[in-house]
Design a protein around this motif. Structure first.
Motif, mmCIF file in Angstrom:
data_model
loop_
_atom_site.group_PDB
_atom_site.id
_atom_site.type_symbol
_atom_site.label_atom_id
_atom_site.label_comp_id
_atom_site.label_asym_id
_atom_site.label_seq_id
_atom_site.Cartn_x
_atom_site.Cartn_y
_atom_site.Cartn_z
ATOM 1 N N THR A 7 -90.248 -10.821 -75.063
ATOM 2 C CA THR A 7 -89.892 -9.574 -75.742
ATOM 3 C C THR A 7 -89.603 -8.468 -74.734
ATOM 4 O OG1 THR A 7 -92.205 -8.923 -75.849
ATOM 5 C CG2 THR A 7 -91.312 -10.100 -77.769
ATOM 6 N N LEU A 41 -84.262 -4.807 -79.046
ATOM 7 C CA LEU A 41 -83.884 -5.958 -79.873
ATOM 8 C C LEU A 41 -84.921 -7.073 -79.748
ATOM 9 C CD1 LEU A 41 -80.055 -6.207 -79.202
ATOM 10 C CD2 LEU A 41 -81.134 -5.838 -81.431
ATOM 11 N N GLY A 57 -88.233 -6.979 -81.650
ATOM 12 C CA GLY A 57 -88.238 -7.087 -83.105
ATOM 13 C C GLY A 57 -87.212 -6.248 -83.802
ATOM 14 N N ASP A 106 -84.168 -6.887 -84.198
ATOM 15 C CA ASP A 106 -83.338 -7.776 -85.004
ATOM 16 C C ASP A 106 -83.890 -9.187 -84.822
ATOM 17 O OD1 ASP A 106 -81.284 -9.450 -86.065
ATOM 18 O OD2 ASP A 106 -79.876 -7.790 -85.829
ATOM 19 N N LYS A 107 -84.412 -9.754 -85.874
ATOM 20 C CA LYS A 107 -85.074 -11.061 -85.808
ATOM 21 C C LYS A 107 -84.120 -12.203 -85.434
ATOM 22 C CE LYS A 107 -89.060 -9.490 -86.997
ATOM 23 N NZ LYS A 107 -89.975 -9.146 -85.942
ATOM 24 N N ARG A 108 -82.816 -11.966 -85.509
ATOM 25 C CA ARG A 108 -81.851 -13.007 -85.142
ATOM 26 C C ARG A 108 -81.680 -13.106 -83.630
ATOM 27 N NH1 ARG A 108 -77.319 -10.414 -88.896
ATOM 28 N NH2 ARG A 108 -78.108 -8.711 -87.629
ATOM 29 N N ASN A 147 -82.772 -13.475 -79.677
ATOM 30 C CA ASN A 147 -83.804 -14.150 -78.888
ATOM 31 C C ASN A 147 -83.487 -14.076 -77.404
ATOM 32 O OD1 ASN A 147 -85.489 -15.696 -80.994
ATOM 33 N ND2 ASN A 147 -83.384 -16.134 -81.585
ATOM 34 N N TRP A 164 -78.103 -15.093 -80.451
ATOM 35 C CA TRP A 164 -78.174 -14.572 -81.816
ATOM 36 C C TRP A 164 -78.043 -15.763 -82.747
ATOM 37 C CZ3 TRP A 164 -78.348 -9.308 -83.239
ATOM 38 C CH2 TRP A 164 -78.267 -8.406 -82.171
ATOM 39 N N HIS A 165 -78.998 -15.922 -83.646
ATOM 40 C CA HIS A 165 -79.002 -17.060 -84.564
ATOM 41 C C HIS A 165 -78.586 -16.589 -85.951
ATOM 42 C CE1 HIS A 165 -81.058 -19.892 -81.772
ATOM 43 N NE2 HIS A 165 -81.259 -18.731 -81.169
#
Length: 184
Positions: A7, A39, A42, A44-46, A48, A66-67
């Motif tokens: 993070t 980002l 948290g 945007d949860k998409r 990583n 980005w998922h």
């Protein structure tokens, strides 16, 4: 090599990420590190971040993704200059490709010199296909930045309509564009 999610709240992670990220991408091809950390924390949860590490915990590279429902977008892949050519980038991408069941989309510079051609060949070896017929302009990350003409590569089956839908999703979700280059 280990790969771990981050993070960027840890100061060591943020410092190493910043060094690799800022030395690997020109300013117009990256967002501010503080926004990346937002980002990753948290916003945007998409979104990583995966950090590549040696067995001794030294961060050697990064992969930001980005998922989305129908595809995964690789925003950045970078390996520290001192660790390039040792397979870290390939291993990061192989691990990603092994975990997803949908197409993967990424941007590359047009093949205009040996370095950009080498980068495309790197992704070709991993199963990616270049789409030279698709016009693509990376929107600017901020009003102070410029759009960047790039090319798209994909791994996994994606139809032309699916690729156009992925482009629209990337421009809206990643770059905040409502139209071709309009910022929110």
């Amino acid at each position: 090599m280990k790969c771990r999610a981050s993070t960027l709240l840890d100061s060591t992670d943020r410092e190493r990420f910043s060094h690799i990220y800022e030395s690997s991408f020109p300013p117009d091809e990256r967002r501010d590190v503080a926004l990346v950390a937002e980002l990753a924390a948290g916003g945007d949860k998409r979104f990583n971040i995966c950090l590549a590490e040696t067995a001794h915990g030294h961060i050697t590279g990064l992969l930001t993704t980005w998922h989305f429902h129908d595809f995964v977008y690789v925003e950045h892949l970078a390996i520290d200059a001192g660790f390039r050519g040792r397979g870290y980038g390939s291993e990061l991408m192989r691990r990603l490709l092994a975990t997803v069941q949908c197409p993967v989309v990424l941007e590359v510079e047009p093949p205009v010199d040996a370095a950009t051609q080498h980068r495309i060949e790197f992704y070709n070896r991993l199963g990616f296909v270049l789409h030279p017929d698709v016009d693509y302009l990376q929107p600017p990350y901020s009003p102070a930045q410029q759009p960047v003409p790039l090319r798209l590569m994909t791994c996994g089956h994606i139809t032309p309509r699916g690729l156009q839908a992925a482009i629209a999703t990337i421009k809206q979700a990643v770059y905040g564009c409502n139209g071709p280059l309009d910022k929110k």
